[in-house]
Design a protein around this motif. Sequence first.
Motif, PDB file in Angstrom:
ATOM      1  N   GLU A   1      -3.130  -1.169   1.437  1.00  0.00           N
ATOM      2  CA  GLU A   1      -3.698  -2.195   0.347  1.00  0.00           C
ATOM      3  C   GLU A   1      -4.468  -1.563  -0.766  1.00  0.00           C
ATOM      4  O   GLU A   1      -4.667  -1.789  -1.986  1.00  0.00           O
ATOM      5  CB  GLU A   1      -4.499  -3.189   1.116  1.00  0.00           C
ATOM      6  CG  GLU A   1      -5.143  -4.272   0.363  1.00  0.00           C
ATOM      7  CD  GLU A   1      -4.274  -5.130  -0.293  1.00  0.00           C
ATOM      8  OE1 GLU A   1      -3.131  -5.006  -0.153  1.00  0.00           O
ATOM      9  OE2 GLU A   1      -4.628  -5.940  -1.278  1.00  0.00           O
TER      10      GLU A   1
ATOM     11  N   GLU B   1      -1.382  -0.361  -8.789  1.00  0.00           N
ATOM     12  CA  GLU B   1      -0.990  -1.598  -9.625  1.00  0.00           C
ATOM     13  C   GLU B   1      -2.168  -2.149 -10.416  1.00  0.00           C
ATOM     14  O   GLU B   1      -1.688  -2.823 -11.517  1.00  0.00           O
ATOM     15  CB  GLU B   1      -0.402  -2.730  -8.561  1.00  0.00           C
ATOM     16  CG  GLU B   1       0.776  -2.360  -7.934  1.00  0.00           C
ATOM     17  CD  GLU B   1       1.201  -3.611  -6.977  1.00  0.00           C
ATOM     18  OE1 GLU B   1       0.865  -4.815  -7.198  1.00  0.00           O
ATOM     19  OE2 GLU B   1       1.881  -3.336  -6.100  1.00  0.00           O
TER      20      GLU B   1
ATOM     21  N   GLN C   1     -11.815  -3.543  -8.478  1.00  0.00           N
ATOM     22  CA  GLN C   1     -11.304  -4.190  -7.513  1.00  0.00           C
ATOM     23  C   GLN C   1     -10.783  -3.259  -6.408  1.00  0.00           C
ATOM     24  O   GLN C   1     -10.952  -3.289  -5.305  1.00  0.00           O
ATOM     25  CB  GLN C   1      -9.815  -4.882  -7.731  1.00  0.00           C
ATOM     26  CG  GLN C   1     -10.079  -6.135  -8.518  1.00  0.00           C
ATOM     27  CD  GLN C   1      -8.854  -6.908  -9.102  1.00  0.00           C
ATOM     28  OE1 GLN C   1      -7.778  -6.929  -8.163  1.00  0.00           O
ATOM     29  NE2 GLN C   1      -8.823  -7.068 -10.468  1.00  0.00           N
TER      30      GLN C   1
ATOM     31  N   LYS D   1     -10.591  -2.124   3.368  1.00  0.00           N
ATOM     32  CA  LYS D   1      -9.103  -2.584   3.215  1.00  0.00           C
ATOM     33  C   LYS D   1      -8.341  -1.443   3.926  1.00  0.00           C
ATOM     34  O   LYS D   1      -8.566  -0.249   3.771  1.00  0.00           O
ATOM     35  CB  LYS D   1      -8.923  -2.887   1.948  1.00  0.00           C
ATOM     36  CG  LYS D   1      -9.437  -4.235   1.229  1.00  0.00           C
ATOM     37  CD  LYS D   1      -9.000  -5.461   1.520  1.00  0.00           C
ATOM     38  CE  LYS D   1      -9.934  -6.834   0.973  1.00  0.00           C
ATOM     39  NZ  LYS D   1     -10.013  -7.696   1.784  1.00  0.00           N
TER      40      LYS D   1
ATOM     41  N   GLN E   1      -7.961 -13.730 -10.888  1.00  0.00           N
ATOM     42  CA  GLN E   1      -7.282 -13.154  -9.596  1.00  0.00           C
ATOM     43  C   GLN E   1      -6.419 -14.187  -8.823  1.00  0.00           C
ATOM     44  O   GLN E   1      -5.466 -13.982  -8.484  1.00  0.00           O
ATOM     45  CB  GLN E   1      -8.213 -12.290  -8.414  1.00  0.00           C
ATOM     46  CG  GLN E   1      -8.829 -11.074  -8.993  1.00  0.00           C
ATOM     47  CD  GLN E   1      -9.763 -10.495  -8.162  1.00  0.00           C
ATOM     48  OE1 GLN E   1      -9.470 -10.240  -7.079  1.00  0.00           O
ATOM     49  NE2 GLN E   1     -11.136  -9.973  -8.771  1.00  0.00           N
TER      50      GLN E   1
ATOM     51  N   ARG F   1      -2.247   0.213  -2.886  1.00  0.00           N
ATOM     52  CA  ARG F   1      -1.490  -0.620  -3.942  1.00  0.00           C
ATOM     53  C   ARG F   1      -2.367  -1.069  -5.020  1.00  0.00           C
ATOM     54  O   ARG F   1      -1.988  -1.218  -6.316  1.00  0.00           O
ATOM     55  CB  ARG F   1      -1.159  -2.007  -2.858  1.00  0.00           C
ATOM     56  CG  ARG F   1       0.043  -3.025  -3.782  1.00  0.00           C
ATOM     57  CD  ARG F   1       0.030  -4.071  -2.990  1.00  0.00           C
ATOM     58  NE  ARG F   1      -1.205  -4.855  -3.102  1.00  0.00           N
ATOM     59  CZ  ARG F   1      -1.722  -5.582  -4.075  1.00  0.00           C
ATOM     60  NH1 ARG F   1      -1.076  -5.616  -5.292  1.00  0.00           N
ATOM     61  NH2 ARG F   1      -3.129  -6.206  -3.937  1.00  0.00           N
TER      62      ARG F   1
END
Lengths: 209, 209
Positions: free
Chosen positions: B119, B126, B106, B115, A106, B122
């Motif tokens: 975010e 992504e 993640q 978060k 990452q 995203r």
Amino acid sequence: MPTYKLTYFDVRGYAEPARILFHLAGVPFEDKRITHESGDWEKMKDKTPFGKIPVLSVDGFEIPQSAAITRYLAKKFGYAGKIPEEQAWADAIVDQFKDFISSFSQLLMAQRTGKPAEEVARIASEVAMPARDAFFKIIDGILEKSKSGFLVGDSLTFADIVIVENVTTLEKNQFFTASEHPKIVALREKIYSIPAIKKWVETRPDTQF
Amino acid sequence: MPTYKLTYFDVRGYAEPARILFHLAGVPFEDKRITHESGDWEKMKDKTPFGKIPVLSVDGFEIPQSAAITRYLAKKFGYAGKIPEEQAWADAIVDQFKDFISSFSQLLMAQRTGKPAEEVARIASEVAMPARDAFFKIIDGILEKSKSGFLVGDSLTFADIVIVENVTTLEKNQFFTASEHPKIVALREKIYSIPAIKKWVETRPDTQF
């Protein structure tokens, strides 16, 4: 003997443990390296089993995924662990490495995709460095208890090769400090001094990764 | 027969393929489940080989890492692939799953650590969803070419078990749409209808993960 072809980029990276196993076993193979400049990767990507390299071809039968390739060759050449419990520990160490490197990646990804410096710093301090430190604590702990100096049992396994090769890459990129891990450095010296490996390591293409 | 103890949290998660293999083989084992409420995990964490569970104990010898545990049992019980090339493909599929789930995690981590919503969105668009879609495209592609309906060769391997179990978890959490992947659903039905597995799946603790 089957005809082996190992296809990967022109770096050590995920293919190098397999290359080392071929040299260690004295088994000929085609060390096919794809350069980014050639554009060959974009042309061949969709023809690979999982859209990624390395891929090992054995008489035309294709095997993807680096750990699967390395384990396959280790079993063929006698470096996968002598008994089922040793094989499981070699596998577990390589899987633990895979967990670490996926966290660590990452950071490399954030650097390469041009994330803001503070985001890169956050990923480094919150994700990558803790993952690295936890991983090397595990490896140091295993070597602390090892009577042979190898990670598993009393002889070389592919787990040793995967770990020391990646230590070399981390060190080349300032993510590993040799003086902090004397046992790991001793393991690397032990492995790199095996004549067939020594010869390959001294003459192989010297790449950053 | 050795005395087996499998220690994990009180969820299916990373231990469930090993549990299924025990039930499939009809081999008794202690299914030790740690609840978060008990506080037992914090007490035992440092005593596990890698600071994580699942851990499989075989007559007191401890094996960490879920894929290593699952592969170890699959080899013992005859579900690791019949020839070295099948074993390598089973390994490669499980490694590819591991790559996908580490990207996907993640998203879960971003959600759990609170978060900001943008975010989380995203990371979902992504990272997590592209990783999921790429992974299931690979699995669909393998099943498209399979004559047996299994992922590897003409019989059940631990790769089938790992994939269908995780599909169940993704589906329970709205990350897998059955109608989009008929071949994967057919594989799951095939596996869940094996009598010893069917009995376990119908009676096991029903957990979200």
